[in-house]
Design an enzyme around this catalytic site. Structure first.
Site, short mmCIF file in Angstrom:
data_model
loop_
_atom_site.label_atom_id
_atom_site.label_comp_id
_atom_site.label_asym_id
_atom_site.label_seq_id
_atom_site.Cartn_x
_atom_site.Cartn_y
_atom_site.Cartn_z
N ASP A 10 -28.72 22.96 -29.71
CA ASP A 10 -27.32 22.96 -30.12
C ASP A 10 -26.42 23.60 -29.06
OD1 ASP A 10 -28.28 21.94 -32.47
OD2 ASP A 10 -27.35 23.44 -33.76
N HIS A 165 -31.05 26.63 -29.14
CA HIS A 165 -29.70 26.58 -28.58
C HIS A 165 -29.79 26.63 -27.05
CE1 HIS A 165 -28.94 27.86 -32.72
NE2 HIS A 165 -27.71 27.42 -32.55
#
Length: 207
Positions: A10, A165
């Site tokens: 992400d 992430h």
């Protein structure tokens, strides 16, 4: 039986994107990236590179802001995803319909917000393994590996979607994480729209 594992990242692209892509290339692992629209405009070459190297570009909103996304007009999420979709197409010529709601779809993505995504013919993925790297990437990146392995072991059957992430700490342990996961019967995969499966906290099979 082969166990399909989807590494998903992400909040990219950013300064750590090339580092992560380098590791994935070395390890011959394909992944899925949920991209934030302003970041795509700032790092267009990273977006092009991830596609060229066989990863899947997915949509992660424009603002990444709870209030802007989840309060007010029930089409807010769908509109931000569509804007991100258009930017991706402008930069790459690729159209993606896969989204991920910032901070996860529960409890924010009530039915009216989900219906907006359906109206725009989009899909939505959450995850079933959370590395909590957003919390540990700066102070204890080793915990990312521990959380991933523990989460994988807890999934009894079916596909595994791992939340990561694009951060320096995550990049620092990514090679070791892949080595720990990569064993007989494991297949790393990028999202394939032709083989979509439901992976959201609401079990909403429209998405």
């Amino acid at each position: 039986m082969v166990q399909d594992i989807y590494l998903t990242f992400d909040d990219g692209p950013n300064d750590e994107m090339d580092n992560i892509l380098d590791i994935l290339k070395t390890k011959k692992v394909k992944s899925t990236f949920f991209l934030v629209e302003p970041n795509m405009r700032e790092y267009p070459q990273a977006v092009l590179r991830l596609i060229e190297e066989g990863h899947y570009p997915a949509l992660h909103s424009v603002t990444h802001d709870k209030r802007m996304l989840y309060e007010g007009n029930p089409l807010n999420v769908a509109e931000e995803m569509r804007h991100t979709q258009k930017t991706l197409y402008e930069l790459t010529g690729v159209t993606s319909h896969l989204t991920r709601a910032p901070f996860g779809s529960h409890p924010y993505m009530k039915e009216d917000l989900r219906h907006g995504l359906v109206q725009y013919m989009m899909k939505m993925w959450d995850w079933n393994v959370d590395t909590v790297d957003w919390k540990h990437h700066e102070t204890a990146p080793g915990r990312i590996i521990e959380n991933a392995i523990k989460g994988i072991d807890a999934v009894a059957e079916g596909q595994i979607v791992i939340l990561l992430h694009v951060t320096k700490g995550t990049a620092s342990v990514l090679s070791r994480l892949i080595d720990r996961i990569n064993k007989d019967g494991v297949q790393f995969r990028a999202y394939d729209p032709e083989q979509h499966f439901t992976m959201n906290f609401w079990d909403d099979n429209r998405l």
